[in-house]
Scaffold this motif. Structure first.
Motif, PDB file in Angstrom:
ATOM      1  N   HIS A   6       8.439  44.068 -33.902  1.00  0.00           N
ATOM      2  CA  HIS A   6       9.241  44.154 -32.687  1.00  0.00           C
ATOM      3  C   HIS A   6      10.726  43.939 -32.949  1.00  0.00           C
ATOM      4  O   HIS A   6      11.113  43.211 -33.868  1.00  0.00           O
ATOM      5  CB  HIS A   6       8.757  43.111 -31.662  1.00  0.00           C
ATOM      6  N   THR A   7      11.547  44.568 -32.122  1.00  0.00           N
ATOM      7  CA  THR A   7      12.978  44.319 -32.057  1.00  0.00           C
ATOM      8  C   THR A   7      13.326  43.991 -30.609  1.00  0.00           C
ATOM      9  O   THR A   7      12.541  44.274 -29.700  1.00  0.00           O
ATOM     10  CB  THR A   7      13.795  45.522 -32.542  1.00  0.00           C
ATOM     11  N   ALA A   8      14.518  43.398 -30.404  1.00  0.00           N
ATOM     12  CA  ALA A   8      14.905  43.014 -29.047  1.00  0.00           C
ATOM     13  C   ALA A   8      16.407  43.176 -28.856  1.00  0.00           C
ATOM     14  O   ALA A   8      17.193  43.077 -29.805  1.00  0.00           O
ATOM     15  CB  ALA A   8      14.504  41.567 -28.761  1.00  0.00           C
ATOM     16  N   THR A   9      16.793  43.431 -27.624  1.00  0.00           N
ATOM     17  CA  THR A   9      18.197  43.436 -27.224  1.00  0.00           C
ATOM     18  C   THR A   9      18.359  42.533 -26.003  1.00  0.00           C
ATOM     19  O   THR A   9      17.410  42.304 -25.256  1.00  0.00           O
ATOM     20  CB  THR A   9      18.700  44.854 -26.882  1.00  0.00           C
ATOM     21  N   VAL A  10      19.588  42.048 -25.812  1.00  0.00           N
ATOM     22  CA  VAL A  10      19.894  41.218 -24.647  1.00  0.00           C
ATOM     23  C   VAL A  10      21.184  41.723 -24.015  1.00  0.00           C
ATOM     24  O   VAL A  10      22.173  41.950 -24.697  1.00  0.00           O
ATOM     25  CB  VAL A  10      20.020  39.720 -25.027  1.00  0.00           C
ATOM     26  N   ASP A  11      21.119  41.933 -22.699  1.00  0.00           N
ATOM     27  CA  ASP A  11      22.293  42.260 -21.895  1.00  0.00           C
ATOM     28  C   ASP A  11      22.709  40.964 -21.211  1.00  0.00           C
ATOM     29  O   ASP A  11      22.014  40.462 -20.324  1.00  0.00           O
ATOM     30  CB  ASP A  11      21.942  43.343 -20.870  1.00  0.00           C
ATOM     31  N   TRP A  12      23.853  40.408 -21.621  1.00  0.00           N
ATOM     32  CA  TRP A  12      24.264  39.088 -21.143  1.00  0.00           C
ATOM     33  C   TRP A  12      24.817  39.111 -19.724  1.00  0.00           C
ATOM     34  O   TRP A  12      25.103  38.056 -19.157  1.00  0.00           O
ATOM     35  CB  TRP A  12      25.288  38.485 -22.099  1.00  0.00           C
ATOM     36  N   GLY A  13      25.001  40.281 -19.146  1.00  0.00           N
ATOM     37  CA  GLY A  13      25.456  40.366 -17.770  1.00  0.00           C
ATOM     38  C   GLY A  13      26.959  40.325 -17.590  1.00  0.00           C
ATOM     39  O   GLY A  13      27.458  40.420 -16.467  1.00  0.00           O
ATOM     40  N   ASP A  14      27.695  40.184 -18.693  1.00  0.00           N
ATOM     41  CA  ASP A  14      29.157  40.172 -18.622  1.00  0.00           C
ATOM     42  C   ASP A  14      29.762  41.360 -19.360  1.00  0.00           C
ATOM     43  O   ASP A  14      30.935  41.351 -19.715  1.00  0.00           O
ATOM     44  CB  ASP A  14      29.716  38.864 -19.194  1.00  0.00           C
ATOM     45  N   GLY A  15      28.936  42.379 -19.574  1.00  0.00           N
ATOM     46  CA  GLY A  15      29.405  43.582 -20.252  1.00  0.00           C
ATOM     47  C   GLY A  15      29.004  43.673 -21.716  1.00  0.00           C
ATOM     48  O   GLY A  15      29.185  44.722 -22.341  1.00  0.00           O
ATOM     49  N   LEU A  16      28.446  42.594 -22.272  1.00  0.00           N
ATOM     50  CA  LEU A  16      28.041  42.597 -23.669  1.00  0.00           C
ATOM     51  C   LEU A  16      26.540  42.809 -23.800  1.00  0.00           C
ATOM     52  O   LEU A  16      25.753  42.070 -23.217  1.00  0.00           O
ATOM     53  CB  LEU A  16      28.433  41.281 -24.348  1.00  0.00           C
ATOM     54  N   VAL A  17      26.160  43.837 -24.573  1.00  0.00           N
ATOM     55  CA  VAL A  17      24.756  44.097 -24.918  1.00  0.00           C
ATOM     56  C   VAL A  17      24.657  44.049 -26.434  1.00  0.00           C
ATOM     57  O   VAL A  17      25.419  44.722 -27.131  1.00  0.00           O
ATOM     58  CB  VAL A  17      24.281  45.459 -24.392  1.00  0.00           C
ATOM     59  N   GLU A  18      23.719  43.254 -26.960  1.00  0.00           N
ATOM     60  CA  GLU A  18      23.615  43.119 -28.408  1.00  0.00           C
ATOM     61  C   GLU A  18      22.169  42.835 -28.815  1.00  0.00           C
ATOM     62  O   GLU A  18      21.309  42.557 -27.976  1.00  0.00           O
ATOM     63  CB  GLU A  18      24.515  41.986 -28.898  1.00  0.00           C
ATOM     64  N   SER A  19      21.936  42.923 -30.119  1.00  0.00           N
ATOM     65  CA  SER A  19      20.610  42.621 -30.642  1.00  0.00           C
ATOM     66  C   SER A  19      20.319  41.136 -30.510  1.00  0.00           C
ATOM     67  O   SER A  19      21.221  40.295 -30.600  1.00  0.00           O
ATOM     68  CB  SER A  19      20.528  43.029 -32.124  1.00  0.00           C
ATOM     69  N   ALA A  20      19.067  40.819 -30.284  1.00  0.00           N
ATOM     70  CA  ALA A  20      18.621  39.431 -30.212  1.00  0.00           C
ATOM     71  C   ALA A  20      17.693  39.147 -31.382  1.00  0.00           C
ATOM     72  O   ALA A  20      17.154  40.065 -32.016  1.00  0.00           O
ATOM     73  CB  ALA A  20      17.919  39.161 -28.887  1.00  0.00           C
ATOM     74  N   LEU A  21      17.496  37.884 -31.673  1.00  0.00           N
ATOM     75  CA  LEU A  21      16.652  37.470 -32.791  1.00  0.00           C
ATOM     76  C   LEU A  21      15.196  37.381 -32.339  1.00  0.00           C
ATOM     77  O   LEU A  21      14.885  36.732 -31.343  1.00  0.00           O
ATOM     78  CB  LEU A  21      17.124  36.107 -33.316  1.00  0.00           C
ATOM     79  N   VAL A  22      14.304  38.049 -33.090  1.00  0.00           N
ATOM     80  CA  VAL A  22      12.870  38.037 -32.782  1.00  0.00           C
ATOM     81  C   VAL A  22      12.133  37.241 -33.852  1.00  0.00           C
ATOM     82  O   VAL A  22      12.276  37.500 -35.041  1.00  0.00           O
ATOM     83  CB  VAL A  22      12.301  39.471 -32.716  1.00  0.00           C
ATOM     84  N   ASP A  23      11.356  36.262 -33.425  1.00  0.00           N
ATOM     85  CA  ASP A  23      10.467  35.517 -34.323  1.00  0.00           C
ATOM     86  C   ASP A  23       9.090  36.166 -34.233  1.00  0.00           C
ATOM     87  O   ASP A  23       8.380  36.009 -33.237  1.00  0.00           O
ATOM     88  CB  ASP A  23      10.410  34.047 -33.912  1.00  0.00           C
ATOM     89  N   GLN A  24       8.710  36.891 -35.270  1.00  0.00           N
ATOM     90  CA  GLN A  24       7.448  37.640 -35.259  1.00  0.00           C
ATOM     91  C   GLN A  24       6.235  36.718 -35.305  1.00  0.00           C
ATOM     92  O   GLN A  24       5.126  37.132 -34.951  1.00  0.00           O
ATOM     93  CB  GLN A  24       7.410  38.605 -36.452  1.00  0.00           C
ATOM     94  N   GLU A  25       6.435  35.464 -35.730  1.00  0.00           N
ATOM     95  CA  GLU A  25       5.312  34.527 -35.795  1.00  0.00           C
ATOM     96  C   GLU A  25       5.030  33.895 -34.432  1.00  0.00           C
ATOM     97  O   GLU A  25       3.873  33.758 -34.029  1.00  0.00           O
ATOM     98  CB  GLU A  25       5.611  33.427 -36.826  1.00  0.00           C
ATOM     99  N   THR A  26       6.100  33.507 -33.712  1.00  0.00           N
ATOM    100  CA  THR A  26       5.922  32.810 -32.435  1.00  0.00           C
ATOM    101  C   THR A  26       6.058  33.738 -31.232  1.00  0.00           C
ATOM    102  O   THR A  26       5.816  33.318 -30.095  1.00  0.00           O
ATOM    103  CB  THR A  26       6.954  31.677 -32.299  1.00  0.00           C
ATOM    104  N   ASP A  27       6.451  35.005 -31.482  1.00  0.00           N
ATOM    105  CA  ASP A  27       6.673  35.980 -30.401  1.00  0.00           C
ATOM    106  C   ASP A  27       7.706  35.465 -29.403  1.00  0.00           C
ATOM    107  O   ASP A  27       7.523  35.554 -28.181  1.00  0.00           O
ATOM    108  CB  ASP A  27       5.355  36.314 -29.687  1.00  0.00           C
ATOM    109  N   LEU A  28       8.813  34.940 -29.921  1.00  0.00           N
ATOM    110  CA  LEU A  28       9.909  34.453 -29.100  1.00  0.00           C
ATOM    111  C   LEU A  28      11.188  35.215 -29.426  1.00  0.00           C
ATOM    112  O   LEU A  28      11.418  35.612 -30.578  1.00  0.00           O
ATOM    113  CB  LEU A  28      10.139  32.957 -29.307  1.00  0.00           C
ATOM    114  N   VAL A  29      12.023  35.407 -28.413  1.00  0.00           N
ATOM    115  CA  VAL A  29      13.317  36.064 -28.568  1.00  0.00           C
ATOM    116  C   VAL A  29      14.407  35.031 -28.276  1.00  0.00           C
ATOM    117  O   VAL A  29      14.343  34.314 -27.271  1.00  0.00           O
ATOM    118  CB  VAL A  29      13.466  37.249 -27.590  1.00  0.00           C
ATOM    119  N   SER A  30      15.410  34.945 -29.147  1.00  0.00           N
ATOM    120  CA  SER A  30      16.474  33.966 -28.958  1.00  0.00           C
ATOM    121  C   SER A  30      17.836  34.598 -29.195  1.00  0.00           C
ATOM    122  O   SER A  30      17.938  35.696 -29.762  1.00  0.00           O
ATOM    123  CB  SER A  30      16.271  32.761 -29.888  1.00  0.00           C
TER     124      SER A  30
END
Length: 267
Positions: A93-117
């Motif tokens: 998996h890969t992830a992106t985050v739209d911070w709501g202030d105009g910035l969209v960027e890649s987020a960190l995915v932990d493939q073991e815990t299935d968490l995005v940070s």
């Protein structure tokens, strides 16, 4: 459930198959597919008039955003943005985050815990809707969102050192410097000169300084308070001491006067 179109006896061709697959992990998925009848149509041996179709179905990841968060402008936020579940055990998996202030960027995915940070610093206070999107290696997409409330940071004021001058002499200069974590904030200033005079201070946004001019009419020690207010109502203040010295009076002699002995003369 498979719904198969009718094909007349002795007619070759294609059968269009539409499948509806329901799962507790996703909404209903409609999958169109075309199956080719590779065996000859046989009126005698009806068992020969069927074909087997195998279809591999990818289910998108299901994303659950974190609860609403809070922070302060100018301060970095280190956040767990979301968790996700995917029945495709071999998917990555890969992830992106739209911070709501105009910035969209890649987020960190932990493939073991299935968490995005991710981490982010907001330059101004406000309420921001944060959207998290997770994509699996087969192209399946899931998303969810939460809200971050960012508080205003008050300006910080540092007064210059104490000053000395004489009564009746005009002071003109810098009284304080200030800083503000809110990079987009604008500021105003007020100076309490300690002798009953309140007036606006001069702000230099480039140097982040407050300056002013004032003349004290009498000697004494005066506590000067410099207050800086940002455009969101945040307030910071600091003070210094103005030590105003007494100025001895100047005596100007009059013109010489001649007088005779025992002759009263008014001066």
């Amino acid at each position: 459930v498979w719904q198969v179109a009718d094909l007349g006896m002795c007619d070759g061709g294609l059968i269009t198959i539409t499948a509806t697959i329901s799962t507790g992990l996703t909404e209903e998925v409609i999958i169109p597919n075309t199956a080719s009848i590779i065996s000859a149509i046989d009126e005698v041996n009806l068992a020969n008039n069927s074909s087997t179709v195998e279809i591999e179905v990818n289910l998108p990841p299901q994303v659950t955003a974190s609860p609403d968060q809070s922070g302060v402008e100018g301060q970095a936020l280190e956040l767990t943005l979301a968790g996700f579940a995917d029945p495709g055990l071999d998917d990555t998996h890969t992830a992106t985050v739209d911070w709501g202030d105009g910035l969209v960027e890649s987020a960190l995915v932990d493939q073991e815990t299935d968490l995005v940070s991710g981490s982010h610093t907001y330059t101004d206070n406000g309420m921001y809707q944060v959207a998290v999107t997770v994509t699996d290696s087969d192209g399946g997409v899931g998303n969810d969102s939460f809200q971050i409330t960012v508080a205003n940071a008050s300006p910080q004021v540092i007064a210059e050192g104490d000053r000395e001058l004489e009564e009746g002499t005009a002071f003109s200069g810098t009284l304080a410097i200030y800083s503000d974590l809110g990079a987009e904030d604008t500021h105003t200033a007020q100076i309490d000169w300690g002798d009953g005079t309140l007036e606006a201070g001069l702000i230099d946004p480039g140097l982040a300084t407050v300056s002013g001019q004032h003349t004290y009419g009498d000697n004494g020690d005066y506590s000067v308070v410099i207050t800086v207010t940002d455009d969101d109502g945040g307030i910071g203040a600091d003070g210094l001491l103005m030590k105003v010295a007494n100025l001895a009076p100047e005596v100007t002699p009059g013109d010489d006067v001649r007088a005779a002995v025992n002759d009263p003369t008014a001066f």
